[in-house]
Each structure stands twice: as C-alpha cells, then as structure tokens.
Write a protein that holds these residues in place. Structure first.
Motif, PDB file in Angstrom:
ATOM      1  N   THR A   1       2.004   4.261  -8.761  1.00 53.67           N
ATOM      2  CA  THR A   1       0.567   4.464  -8.982  1.00 53.67           C
ATOM      3  C   THR A   1       0.153   5.922  -9.114  1.00 53.67           C
ATOM      4  N   GLY A   2       1.037   6.836  -8.749  1.00 53.83           N
ATOM      5  CA  GLY A   2       0.660   8.246  -8.734  1.00 53.83           C
ATOM      6  C   GLY A   2       0.097   8.697  -7.395  1.00 53.83           C
ATOM      7  N   LYS A   3      -0.128   7.750  -6.470  1.00 56.73           N
ATOM      8  CA  LYS A   3      -0.652   8.062  -5.139  1.00 56.73           C
ATOM      9  C   LYS A   3       0.290   7.520  -4.069  1.00 56.73           C
ATOM     10  N   GLY A   4       0.700   8.372  -3.151  1.00 55.37           N
ATOM     11  CA  GLY A   4       1.619   7.957  -2.104  1.00 55.37           C
ATOM     12  C   GLY A   4       1.025   7.058  -1.046  1.00 55.37           C
ATOM     13  N   ASN A   5      -0.313   6.901  -1.065  1.00 57.04           N
ATOM     14  CA  ASN A   5      -0.967   6.037  -0.082  1.00 57.04           C
ATOM     15  C   ASN A   5      -1.771   4.939  -0.782  1.00 57.04           C
ATOM     16  N   ALA A   6      -1.294   4.504  -1.930  1.00 59.13           N
ATOM     17  CA  ALA A   6      -2.010   3.493  -2.726  1.00 59.13           C
ATOM     18  C   ALA A   6      -2.167   2.190  -1.935  1.00 59.13           C
ATOM     19  N   PRO A   7      -3.341   1.547  -2.051  1.00 59.03           N
ATOM     20  CA  PRO A   7      -3.551   0.261  -1.373  1.00 59.03           C
ATOM     21  C   PRO A   7      -2.787  -0.870  -2.065  1.00 59.03           C
ATOM     22  N   LYS A   8      -2.730  -2.003  -1.394  1.00 56.18           N
ATOM     23  CA  LYS A   8      -1.981  -3.160  -1.902  1.00 56.18           C
ATOM     24  C   LYS A   8      -2.430  -3.570  -3.297  1.00 56.18           C
ATOM     25  N   GLN A   9      -3.747  -3.616  -3.538  1.00 54.35           N
ATOM     26  CA  GLN A   9      -4.243  -4.051  -4.846  1.00 54.35           C
ATOM     27  C   GLN A   9      -3.800  -3.103  -5.959  1.00 54.35           C
ATOM     28  N   ALA A  10      -3.710  -1.814  -5.657  1.00 51.08           N
ATOM     29  CA  ALA A  10      -3.251  -0.849  -6.661  1.00 51.08           C
ATOM     30  C   ALA A  10      -1.793  -1.106  -7.039  1.00 51.08           C
ATOM     31  N   MET A  11      -0.990  -1.531  -6.070  1.00 52.09           N
ATOM     32  CA  MET A  11       0.412  -1.852  -6.350  1.00 52.09           C
ATOM     33  C   MET A  11       0.503  -3.097  -7.230  1.00 52.09           C
ATOM     34  N   ILE A  12      -0.326  -4.080  -6.940  1.00 51.93           N
ATOM     35  CA  ILE A  12      -0.356  -5.289  -7.768  1.00 51.93           C
ATOM     36  C   ILE A  12      -0.793  -4.936  -9.183  1.00 51.93           C
ATOM     37  N   ASP A  13      -1.848  -4.126  -9.300  1.00 55.19           N
ATOM     38  CA  ASP A  13      -2.361  -3.714 -10.608  1.00 55.19           C
ATOM     39  C   ASP A  13      -1.306  -2.927 -11.391  1.00 55.19           C
ATOM     40  N   ALA A  14      -0.555  -2.065 -10.707  1.00 58.85           N
ATOM     41  CA  ALA A  14       0.483  -1.273 -11.368  1.00 58.85           C
ATOM     42  C   ALA A  14       1.587  -2.172 -11.918  1.00 58.85           C
ATOM     43  N   ALA A  15       1.979  -3.198 -11.148  1.00 60.57           N
ATOM     44  CA  ALA A  15       3.006  -4.134 -11.625  1.00 60.57           C
ATOM     45  C   ALA A  15       2.486  -4.910 -12.838  1.00 60.57           C
ATOM     46  N   ARG A  16       1.241  -5.332 -12.785  1.00 58.94           N
ATOM     47  CA  ARG A  16       0.643  -6.059 -13.915  1.00 58.94           C
ATOM     48  C   ARG A  16       0.571  -5.171 -15.153  1.00 58.94           C
ATOM     49  N   ALA A  17       0.276  -3.896 -14.968  1.00 56.56           N
ATOM     50  CA  ALA A  17       0.200  -2.960 -16.098  1.00 56.56           C
ATOM     51  C   ALA A  17       1.560  -2.800 -16.786  1.00 56.56           C
ATOM     52  N   LYS A  18       2.637  -3.061 -16.041  1.00 57.03           N
ATOM     53  CA  LYS A  18       3.990  -2.979 -16.608  1.00 57.03           C
ATOM     54  C   LYS A  18       4.449  -4.311 -17.202  1.00 57.03           C
ATOM     55  N   GLY A  19       3.562  -5.330 -17.171  1.00 59.26           N
ATOM     56  CA  GLY A  19       3.887  -6.614 -17.782  1.00 59.26           C
ATOM     57  C   GLY A  19       4.384  -7.683 -16.830  1.00 59.26           C
ATOM     58  N   PHE A  20       4.329  -7.417 -15.533  1.00 60.48           N
ATOM     59  CA  PHE A  20       4.762  -8.399 -14.541  1.00 60.48           C
ATOM     60  C   PHE A  20       3.553  -9.173 -14.017  1.00 60.48           C
ATOM     61  N   SER A  21       3.816 -10.293 -13.370  1.00 63.33           N
ATOM     62  CA  SER A  21       2.749 -11.117 -12.791  1.00 63.33           C
ATOM     63  C   SER A  21       3.041 -11.421 -11.331  1.00 63.33           C
ATOM     64  N   PRO A  22       2.971 -10.404 -10.464  1.00 66.14           N
ATOM     65  CA  PRO A  22       3.283 -10.653  -9.050  1.00 66.14           C
ATOM     66  C   PRO A  22       2.254 -11.568  -8.397  1.00 66.14           C
TER      67      PRO A  22
END
Length: 162
Positions: free
Chosen positions: A118-139
């Motif tokens: 995400t570019g942030k070392g303290n990213a919240p859970k939703q940001a991690m989910i959003d980052a995976a989705r942005a890469k084409g995954f569906s966690p």
C-alpha cells in the motif's frame, strides 16, 4: 532463493492465525489463495488445531507442491494473549514441518508487507484488501489479502519469480 531453470518453483505465503490466509504460486505460475480455519472444535484437545494445521500443510504440499519455499507474516505484537499463543503454536508447527522436509522458510515483518502493498507501513485491514483487489485478486478477508501481499512481496523483493 532464486532458481535458474524456466519453470517457477512452488512458493507458499501464510498469514498465520486461527483463520490462516494463504497464497500459493504453483509450478505453472498460477497464483491461488484462500483461508483455512484452525478453530478448535468443542471436544478437541489443546494440540488438535496444530495437528490439523500440519496435516493441511502436508496435503497442500502433496496436491500443489512440492513446496520450495515458505514466507509468513512475522508478527511481533499481538492484541491479546490467546492470539499470541495461537500464532506461536502455528509458527512452531510450520517451522518444524519445514525443517523436517528441508523447505526454507522466512518471516516478513508486518510493516514491510503493508508498505510493499500500500505504500504505508501501518495500513489498515481494508487498505490491504483494496490493494489485493487492485492487483486483480478477490480476497474474502484481510487474512487472505495479507497472504497475497506476502507472496507478491516475495516474488518482487526476493526474486522468487524464477
């Protein structure tokens, strides 16, 4: 942990916990991911979750492997004592399983994974989910998203692409 031949190695990434997130890059380069629950049953003894986890690793290795390397989220602080105990038990099970089979394993700090995703070392859970989705995954949840992030980090930062 690089390889020179043209076939990718099977790499496993884990977010250890009662609900363990996993992501696996197979020999054909396909990435699959999901979650596995190691919640104890009503009549289970204290070690049953760890036995089920070990059996799950063995089955994953048999069906998708052989697993060449394992990366896992290295957690240094837990919200509660129970979470810390579960994590420690799963990590002990994982590392002994890897040692018995000669499979290298390495922990990746939480901040490193979050920063890479995400570019942030303290990213919240939703940001991690959003980052995976942005890469084409569906966690389905943050556990799976974290495992995907660990795998993508290993492929990018550690040269596990070969």
């Amino acid at each position: 942990m690089t390889q020179s031949n043209e076939h990718p190695r099977c790499i496993l990434a884990l977010d250890l916990g009662t609900t363990t997130g996993w992501a696996l890059r197979s020999h054909d380069g396909l990435i699959t991911s999901g979650t596995a629950s190691f919640r104890p049953g009503r009549y289970d003894g204290g070690g049953m979750r760890y036995l089920r986890f070990t059996n799950w690793l063995t089955e994953l290795d048999r069906l998708s492997g052989p697993i060449a390397a394992i990366w896992f989220e290295e957690v240094r602080r837990h919200a509660g004592t129970d979470a810390a105990h579960v994590y420690g038990g799963l990590m002990a099970s994982l590392t002994s399983w890897g040692e018995l089979r000669g499979i290298p394993y390495e922990g990746v700090p939480v901040g490193t994974i979050k920063r890479h995703a995400t570019g942030k070392g303290n990213a919240p859970k939703q940001a991690m989910i959003d980052a995976a989705r942005a890469k084409g995954f569906s966690p389905e949840d943050d556990n799976e998203a974290d495992a995907i992030a660990i795998l993508l980090w290993a492929l990018d930062a550690r040269g596990c692409a070969a």
